[in-house]
Write an enzyme that holds these catalytic residues in place. Sequence first.
Site, mmCIF file in Angstrom:
data_model
loop_
_atom_site.group_PDB
_atom_site.id
_atom_site.type_symbol
_atom_site.label_atom_id
_atom_site.label_comp_id
_atom_site.label_asym_id
_atom_site.label_seq_id
_atom_site.Cartn_x
_atom_site.Cartn_y
_atom_site.Cartn_z
ATOM 1 N N ASN A 171 37.750 58.131 10.568
ATOM 2 C CA ASN A 171 37.054 56.902 11.355
ATOM 3 C C ASN A 171 35.460 57.837 11.856
ATOM 4 O O ASN A 171 36.028 58.844 12.452
ATOM 5 C CB ASN A 171 37.664 56.404 12.375
ATOM 6 N N TRP A 189 31.190 54.357 22.737
ATOM 7 C CA TRP A 189 32.266 53.526 21.964
ATOM 8 C C TRP A 189 32.230 52.212 22.188
ATOM 9 O O TRP A 189 32.975 51.781 23.848
ATOM 10 C CB TRP A 189 33.731 53.802 21.638
ATOM 11 N N ASP A 282 17.902 50.802 24.120
ATOM 12 C CA ASP A 282 18.367 50.129 23.428
ATOM 13 C C ASP A 282 18.273 49.943 21.823
ATOM 14 O O ASP A 282 16.532 49.265 22.510
ATOM 15 C CB ASP A 282 19.273 49.655 23.399
HETATM 16 C C1 LIG Z 1 21.345 54.371 15.221
HETATM 17 C C2 LIG Z 1 22.283 54.047 15.505
HETATM 18 C C3 LIG Z 1 22.515 54.247 16.790
HETATM 19 C C4 LIG Z 1 23.807 53.378 17.016
HETATM 20 N N1 LIG Z 1 25.002 53.686 18.717
HETATM 21 C C5 LIG Z 1 25.681 53.032 18.866
HETATM 22 C C6 LIG Z 1 26.434 53.223 19.430
HETATM 23 O O1 LIG Z 1 25.961 53.910 20.702
HETATM 24 N N2 LIG Z 1 27.441 52.402 20.344
HETATM 25 C C7 LIG Z 1 28.052 51.336 19.332
HETATM 26 O O2 LIG Z 1 29.330 51.152 19.795
HETATM 27 N N3 LIG Z 1 27.556 51.705 17.546
HETATM 28 C C8 LIG Z 1 26.505 51.568 17.297
HETATM 29 N N4 LIG Z 1 26.110 51.970 16.588
HETATM 30 C C9 LIG Z 1 26.263 50.885 15.560
HETATM 31 C C10 LIG Z 1 27.787 51.867 14.805
HETATM 32 O O3 LIG Z 1 27.575 53.180 14.014
HETATM 33 C C11 LIG Z 1 28.480 50.443 13.601
HETATM 34 O O4 LIG Z 1 28.717 49.433 14.244
HETATM 35 C C12 LIG Z 1 29.771 51.210 13.397
HETATM 36 O O5 LIG Z 1 29.851 50.520 11.438
HETATM 37 C C13 LIG Z 1 30.336 52.010 13.961
HETATM 38 O O6 LIG Z 1 31.390 52.138 13.097
HETATM 39 P P1 LIG Z 1 33.013 51.884 13.455
HETATM 40 O O7 LIG Z 1 33.165 50.815 12.901
HETATM 41 O O8 LIG Z 1 33.426 53.130 12.535
HETATM 42 O O9 LIG Z 1 33.017 52.340 14.786
HETATM 43 C C14 LIG Z 1 24.516 52.572 15.824
HETATM 44 C C15 LIG Z 1 24.605 52.357 14.783
HETATM 45 C C16 LIG Z 1 22.601 53.030 14.480
HETATM 46 C C17 LIG Z 1 22.017 52.616 13.085
HETATM 47 MN MN LIG Z 2 35.406 52.467 10.609
#
Ligand SMILES: Cc1cc2nc3c(=O)[nH]c(=O)nc-3n(C[C@H](O)[C@H](O)[C@H](O)COP(=O)(O)O)c2cc1C
Ligand SMILES: [Mn+2]
Length: 504
Positions: A171, A189, A282
């Site tokens: 992932n 996360w 945020d």
């Molecule tokens: C700049 C940026 C910062 C982000 N920060 C977070 C964060 O701190 N925690 C989080 O859970 N998702 C954050 N996200 C959203 C996740 O990257 C996004 O939901 C992604 O799909 C997560 O991947 P996963 O589903 O494989 O865990 C952020 C997105 C961006 C564009």
């Molecule tokens: Mn994913």
Amino acid sequence: MASPVSDLREWIALLEKEGELVRVASEVDPDLEITEITDRVVKAGGPALLFERVKGSTHPLLINQFGTERRMCLAFGVDSLDDVAHRLESILELQPPQGLVDKVRSLGKLKSIADSMPKEVSKGACQEIVLEGDEVDLDALPIMRCWPGDPAPFVTLPAVITRDANTGVRNVGMYRMQKIDRRSTFMHWQIHKDGRADLLASPDGTIPVAAALGLDPVTAYSASAPLPKHIGELMVAGFLKGSPVELVECKTIDLQVPANAEIVLEGTVSREDVGLEGPFGDHTGYYTPAEPFPVFRISAITMRRDAIYPSIVVGVPPAEDQWLAKATERIFLPAIRMTVPEIVDYDLPTAGAFHNCVIVSIRKRFPGHAKKVMYAVWGLGLLSLSKSVVVVDESVDVHDYGQVFFQVCANVDPKRDVVLTEGPLDQLDHAPTLQAYGGKLGIDATTKGPAEGAREWPEPIVMSEEIRALVDSRWAEYSIPTPAAPGIGKNGAGSHGLRQSARR
Ligand SMILES: Cc1cc2nc3c(=O)[nH]c(=O)nc-3n(C[C@H](O)[C@H](O)[C@H](O)COP(=O)(O)O)c2cc1C
Ligand SMILES: [Mn+2]
């Protein structure tokens, strides 16, 4: 279609060639000052910024690389983000081949999927320098403290890599990392994310984690893409780039990382090792309060010589992340249509911080159809966290908020057409009474009729084709100095915002 660049340096060179990057030679402070500069430039639609002298660090800092639609298109090597979606669509709609020509065509498509899988290589630029144990020092990186209420600097643009202990699926996600000290950060996360699920699935409660910083822009984007858990982000990155992501083995943990990264942090995260993370200014436009999150213990930092550190600032929208989100909105439309084919288009307004509002247009066929689509949206991947869903007819341009507002005001009987329900919400949303769970609003702004308990629906006002053609042909003769040249008033409505609202 293929990404024109293979790493961050080629990307910077391309941005510079296209007049999309400015180098800042003056010394700037990563503590708040870079945020204020960047926020002004982002909100003015300005260029990417490469800060060459950041106080306290020898590493340059790149920011606002994704800050406009044009740069996003440059990254993907397309003219419009919809072109990326069309390419995905051609794969998703792969039908069983009929004749020989069909077979050859689908073999080509299948080959492009096969060629998208990440590929192992023995050496990577990201390991030109290897710092282990006591040599690990986050103080050397120009990590930004973004907003005055942030308690510490945050790494904001990492691609965080984990593996599901049960399935072995890799992932990649983008999650902020609050610096704790020279050798540790928090790992943010959220509860709905795959990274968190990988930690929960670990049999002994500890998992190896790597954070790759400074990737080519398509791979960096893929970390933010809301893919189903069983679909690897790096495979999608390879497909979108048109060439596989190359991976090298980490030095101190059992994981692989993109070989082209500028900087890699290797380490571990344990379920038991938790602390209070935040607050953080945020993308909701507010500080999210401090909450418990796991700690990332760093065992090695590897990097290129003269590594460039990438960053992003989120805050009150619009911020740079709006274009990462717009790319996702466009790229995922074909996938959404696979399960809900009556969806014509959708829009996640930047001002709605992406999870607060979804506007959907549908090809309506039966009573209650708009409601069916609301419930579908509330059941789809991370779109399930959407707080409000507005449904309009297919004739409405969902990206024209004036038109949408007109439809909502004109076509809705609040008693009949509003759905109030509840379900999971974004963990960062401060408005619901409980965290991550609360009310949802659906507004059916489609055309209704007696079958849905409405009276006979009136006809929209549309000028006849004949008269429009006449006025088009005589326009010059009238000598009216307005921009309403031939072809503009497609349906006779004068105002730009309402232009397409009555188009059938
Ligand atoms: C700049 C940026 C910062 C982000 N920060 C977070 C964060 O701190 N925690 C989080 O859970 N998702 C954050 N996200 C959203 C996740 O990257 C996004 O939901 C992604 O799909 C997560 O991947 P996963 O589903 O494989 O865990 C952020 C997105 C961006 C564009
Ligand atoms: Mn994913």
